[in-house]
Write an enzyme that holds these catalytic residues in place. Structure first.
Site, PDB file in Angstrom:
ATOM      1  N   VAL A  65       0.858  -1.195   0.000  1.00  0.00           N
ATOM      2  CA  VAL A  65       0.000   0.000   0.000  1.00  0.00           C
ATOM      3  C   VAL A  65       0.894   1.246   0.000  1.00  0.00           C
ATOM      4  O   VAL A  65       1.762   1.407   0.863  1.00  0.00           O
ATOM      5  CB  VAL A  65      -0.954  -0.003   1.216  1.00  0.00           C
ATOM      6  CG1 VAL A  65      -1.826   1.251   1.196  1.00  0.00           C
ATOM      7  CG2 VAL A  65      -1.816  -1.257   1.212  1.00  0.00           C
ATOM      8  N   LYS A  66       0.653   2.092  -1.001  1.00  0.00           N
ATOM      9  CA  LYS A  66       1.492   3.292  -1.159  1.00  0.00           C
ATOM     10  C   LYS A  66       0.765   4.479  -0.532  1.00  0.00           C
ATOM     11  O   LYS A  66      -0.388   4.767  -0.869  1.00  0.00           O
ATOM     12  CB  LYS A  66       1.734   3.516  -2.655  1.00  0.00           C
ATOM     13  CG  LYS A  66       2.944   4.340  -2.997  1.00  0.00           C
ATOM     14  CD  LYS A  66       3.155   4.275  -4.512  1.00  0.00           C
ATOM     15  CE  LYS A  66       4.246   5.197  -4.977  1.00  0.00           C
ATOM     16  NZ  LYS A  66       4.282   5.266  -6.451  1.00  0.00           N
ATOM     17  N   ILE A  67       1.476   5.147   0.378  1.00  0.00           N
ATOM     18  CA  ILE A  67       0.866   6.200   1.208  1.00  0.00           C
ATOM     19  C   ILE A  67       1.687   7.479   1.059  1.00  0.00           C
ATOM     20  O   ILE A  67       2.917   7.437   1.169  1.00  0.00           O
ATOM     21  CB  ILE A  67       0.913   5.790   2.706  1.00  0.00           C
ATOM     22  CG1 ILE A  67       0.337   4.394   2.928  1.00  0.00           C
ATOM     23  CG2 ILE A  67       0.277   6.832   3.597  1.00  0.00           C
ATOM     24  CD1 ILE A  67      -1.137   4.339   3.133  1.00  0.00           C
TER      25      ILE A  67
END
Ligand code: G3P
Length: 217
Positions: A86-88
């Site tokens: 998951v890219k945050i």
């Protein structure tokens, strides 16, 4: 150093994967939009298609910017496949979301990193990857690779296990310089990866070998 491809284009992902040296894929909302992906179902299906091609890490970026929305979106993205990361974004709520996902065992890539301080905070929160955007730093009249070097030194001194994922790569020399500076991963457009293979003396040498081979075959 690992090689990721920075695109949501399935044909390019397949081409890079077929080369046999691809370790993962990164995407972002701009790259998804470029492919004409629209709507939650289409986004999910597209990530699934990428995960079916590449077995390595696939970064899927949240589009939300509040903690509650980011964790909802990230929790959902993480169910698409076990290789989803998951890219945050590096914002305050993003840091809290990274900590939430770290506690749950969901891997994260903290994106939009432009300083060593941001990289330290992301690593402290438990991000598995930090993505410094070196091309965009170059665009602002500063040497982006110096940031990779600085973060690599800090992570080594401090014993952070967070991997440095050099992003916003624009050319083959960026890849070589990031390797020198201690990046764990470079995520690159296909052209930059293929550019590494090229050298005029290779072409001249090969043409001569082919010509000479005709003399004895
Ligand atoms: O991985 C981040 C990257 O996609 C940004 O690249 O060329 O838009 O700065 P660029």
């Amino acid at each position: 150093m690992k090689f990721f491809i920075d695109t949501a284009n399935l044909a390019q992902i397949k081409e890079a994967n077929d080369l046999g040296i691809l370790d993962g894929v990164t995407t972002n909302p701009s790259l998804m939009a470029k492919e004409g992906i629209k709507g939650a179902a289409a986004v999910r299906a597209h990530y699934k298609a990428i995960c079916d091609i590449v077995k390595g890490d696939i970064s899927a970026e949240v589009t939300a910017t509040t903690y509650d929305e980011m964790i909802k979106e990230g929790d959902d993205l993480a169910t698409i496949a076990s290789n989803i990361v998951v890219k945050i974004p590096m914002i305050k709520d993003g840091v809290k979301a990274i900590k939430y996902f770290a506690d749950k065992g969901i891997r994260t890539n903290c994106t939009l990193i432009f300083s060593a301080g941001q990289a330290i905070v992301a690593a402290k929160a438990g991000a598995n990857f930090v993505s410094p955007f070196i091309g965009r730093i170059d665009d602002s009249n500063w040497d982006g690779v110096q940031l990779i070097d600085q973060i690599a030194q800090i992570f080594s001194i401090q014993g952070f296990s967070t991997e440095i994922l050099a992003a916003s790569i624009r050319n083959p020399l960026h890849i070589v310089r990031c390797a020198e500076a201690g990046a764990d991963i470079c995520t690159c457009p296909l052209d930059s990866i293929l550019g590494l293979l090229k050298h005029p003396l290779t072409d001249i040498g090969l043409a001569k070998f082919i010509e000479d081979s005709k003399k004895f075959i």
